[in-house]
Design a protein around this motif. Structure first.
Motif, PDB file in Angstrom:
ATOM      1  N   ASN A 132       0.337  -1.054   0.521  1.00  0.00           N
ATOM      2  CA  ASN A 132      -0.175   0.033  -0.460  1.00  0.00           C
ATOM      3  C   ASN A 132       0.638   0.955  -0.460  1.00  0.00           C
ATOM      4  O   ASN A 132       0.370   2.386   0.850  1.00  0.00           O
ATOM      5  N   PHE A 133       1.816   1.415  -0.999  1.00  0.00           N
ATOM      6  CA  PHE A 133       2.162   2.867  -1.025  1.00  0.00           C
ATOM      7  C   PHE A 133       3.310   2.731  -0.068  1.00  0.00           C
ATOM      8  O   PHE A 133       3.245   4.240   0.458  1.00  0.00           O
ATOM      9  N   ASP A 138       0.277  -3.885  -6.407  1.00  0.00           N
ATOM     10  CA  ASP A 138       0.123  -4.152  -7.695  1.00  0.00           C
ATOM     11  C   ASP A 138       1.161  -2.883  -9.078  1.00  0.00           C
ATOM     12  O   ASP A 138       0.452  -3.254 -10.092  1.00  0.00           O
ATOM     13  N   ILE A 139       1.642  -2.499  -8.290  1.00  0.00           N
ATOM     14  CA  ILE A 139       2.396  -1.193  -8.879  1.00  0.00           C
ATOM     15  C   ILE A 139       4.518  -1.184  -8.710  1.00  0.00           C
ATOM     16  O   ILE A 139       4.589  -1.792  -7.327  1.00  0.00           O
ATOM     17  N   PRO A 140       4.819  -0.829  -9.740  1.00  0.00           N
ATOM     18  CA  PRO A 140       5.917  -1.196  -9.112  1.00  0.00           C
ATOM     19  C   PRO A 140       6.614  -0.267  -8.443  1.00  0.00           C
ATOM     20  O   PRO A 140       6.072   1.512  -8.181  1.00  0.00           O
ATOM     21  N   HIS A 196       7.575   7.574  -6.736  1.00  0.00           N
ATOM     22  CA  HIS A 196       7.006   7.542  -5.440  1.00  0.00           C
ATOM     23  C   HIS A 196       7.161   8.071  -4.369  1.00  0.00           C
ATOM     24  O   HIS A 196       8.154   7.671  -3.430  1.00  0.00           O
ATOM     25  N   PRO A 197       8.053   9.618  -4.767  1.00  0.00           N
ATOM     26  CA  PRO A 197       9.055   9.835  -3.535  1.00  0.00           C
ATOM     27  C   PRO A 197       8.676   9.907  -2.235  1.00  0.00           C
ATOM     28  O   PRO A 197       9.259  10.564  -1.301  1.00  0.00           O
ATOM     29  N   HIS A 198       7.192  10.521  -2.075  1.00  0.00           N
ATOM     30  CA  HIS A 198       6.235  10.577  -0.353  1.00  0.00           C
ATOM     31  C   HIS A 198       6.658   9.525   0.059  1.00  0.00           C
ATOM     32  O   HIS A 198       6.912   9.454   1.800  1.00  0.00           O
ATOM     33  N   LYS A 220       8.990   7.005   2.639  1.00  0.00           N
ATOM     34  CA  LYS A 220      10.567   6.882   2.515  1.00  0.00           C
ATOM     35  C   LYS A 220      10.415   6.147   3.534  1.00  0.00           C
ATOM     36  O   LYS A 220       9.816   5.424   4.422  1.00  0.00           O
TER      37      LYS A 220
END
Ligand SMILES: [Cu+2]
Lengths: 309, 118
Positions: free
Chosen positions: B44-45, B67-69, B107-109, B111
């Motif tokens: 989840n990011f 589901d996302i790289p 997705h640089p947020h 960290k």
């Protein structure tokens, strides 16, 4: 103006607006207030044109949210081919592919090529994750571009600017234009009359929608400051896979639907990412966009067309 | 005849001992490795755990479950993974004590931080 045929104006009006036919009704949004104007066909033909925007085709994506992203891109192109009036060209606001693989670019080119339109691309972050971090994209689409792939062109008096805000991203930040691109933009706009209609397109939104999801561009304010003196600025973005609009002074912002999969609205889910919806609902959340410019009308007419049958 | 059998027996016993010692060393190393190495899951990011403490010499393995790289990049620029598709992994060893901040290059947020401490 921003109209979704599902809410807003009805489909017949949307189509009239889109194809610019006969005494079509042009809907515009001036200062946030929608208004319509009757147009004669001759006048429209002489002084306006339309173009298309597609976005986030994610060719190669095959997860549950859409097991066949190439198939829905094909459906989107089918909608475009079936349009009664031929648009002047098409823009693709990035994430052409899911993983920047040559086969994914090839498949995308093959399907998008069926529209038989000039296509102006900007990259999404998914288009520059090959080993060379973007060379594959630039080799294919960047022939006339500067830097990481930015450029400008003119169409019938409208100045189009394609920006790249997906490279050299900084820890904790959002999208990024960078000093080189901002300097190029300043130079590109120098000497242009304030009455020149401007269309800016880039992958990540150029206004901050959800910083906690990275949905914005760190240095977009500097780009918007350069655009502030122009009377009509339209900003078209992708990345968030859903429709959103905002008007700020002379600038109208629009985000586009994906042709691959929807993402949740900010605040409705713990994280962004592909959103699984009932199979029958998917196509209503995917779509393409037609944008029409008419000489002397400040706001471009934006019509979103879903892939629902 | 008896002597030669004795010699062969001794040789065989020596060989068995050597193999035993090698096996013991191997299992010890495996145990040590298990004790020191660690995983960071991407769901989840988000990186989990977002702050991870390991001993010098540990190997840290990132695994993407989205589901996302995603793409792991050191803030100091020292390493950068390739794009990690669903279930892809990326491993990196940390030899020197210190704090190592990283983020997602796409997705640089997203960290995280790895603390290497003895
Ligand atoms: Cu990421």
């Amino acid at each position: 103006m921003a109209q979704d045929e599902n809410k807003g104006i009805d489909r017949r009006h949307a189509l009239e607006c889109m194809i610019w036919a006969g005494t079509g009704v042009l809907w515009t949004l001036a200062g946030g207030v929608p208004k319509s104007a009757l147009l004669g066909s001759a006048q429209a033909a002489e002084t306006g044109f339309s173009f298309l925007q597609i976005s986030d085709s994610h060719v190669g994506f095959d997860k549950p949210a859409n097991p066949n992203a190439l198939g829905t891109l094909q459906e989107a192109i089918g909608k475009i081919v079936a349009m009664p009036a031929k648009p002047a060209f098409m823009i693709h606001t990035g994430d052409i592919t899911h993983l920047s693989k040559p086969k994914q670019f090839d498949d995308a080119d093959q399907v998008i090529g069926q529209a038989r339109l000039d296509v102006h691309y900007v990259p999404g972050e998914h288009d520059i994750i090959d080993e060379t971090q973007g060379k594959a994209y630039l080799d294919r689409y960047g022939k006339n571009a500067k830097g990481a792939g930015w450029y400008a062109f003119d169409q019938a008096g409208v100045h189009f600017i394609g920006l790249v805000n997906v490279v050299d991203l900084k820890a904790g930040g959002m999208g990024n234009l960078g000093a080189d691109q901002l300097a190029w933009l300043a130079d590109d706009l120098k000497g242009k009359s304030a009455s020149t209609p401007i269309v800016v397109f880039a992958h990540i939104p150029l206004w901050t929608i959800a910083p906690e999801w990275g949905w914005g561009t760190e240095d977009s304010a500097q780009a918007l400051a350069l655009l502030a003196r122009f009377g009509s600025v339209t900003v078209l973005n992708g990345h968030i896979h859903q429709l959103m609009q905002k008007v700020e002074g002379n600038v109208t912002f629009h985000t586009a639907r994906s042709t691959a999969f929807p993402q949740p609205a900010p605040g409705t889910a713990p994280a962004p990412g592909p959103m699984l919806v009932p199979a029958g609902d998917l196509r209503g959340l995917l779509g393409v966009r037609s944008v029409t410019f008419q000489q002397g009308v400040k706001d471009l007419a934006v019509t979103d067309i879903s892939l629902a049958p | 005849m008896i002597r030669s059998f004795d010699k062969r027996w001794r040789r065989a016993r020596m060989g068995a001992l050597a193999i035993g010692a090698a096996l013991a060393l191997f299992f010890c190393q495996m145990l040590l490795a298990q004790a020191d190495d660690a995983n960071i899951s991407i769901d989840n990011f988000a990186f989990a755990p977002a702050v991870l403490t390991v001993k010098p010499g540990a190997t840290v393995t990132f695994e993407n479950h989205d589901d996302i790289p995603h793409l792991v990049v050191a803030v100091d620029g020292k390493y950068r993974s390739k794009a990690l598709d669903t279930n892809d992994k990326f491993s990196i060893a940390f030899d020197k004590p210190g704090e190592y901040a990283y983020f997602c290059g796409l997705h640089p947020h997203m960290k995280g931080k790895i603390i290497v401490a003895p």
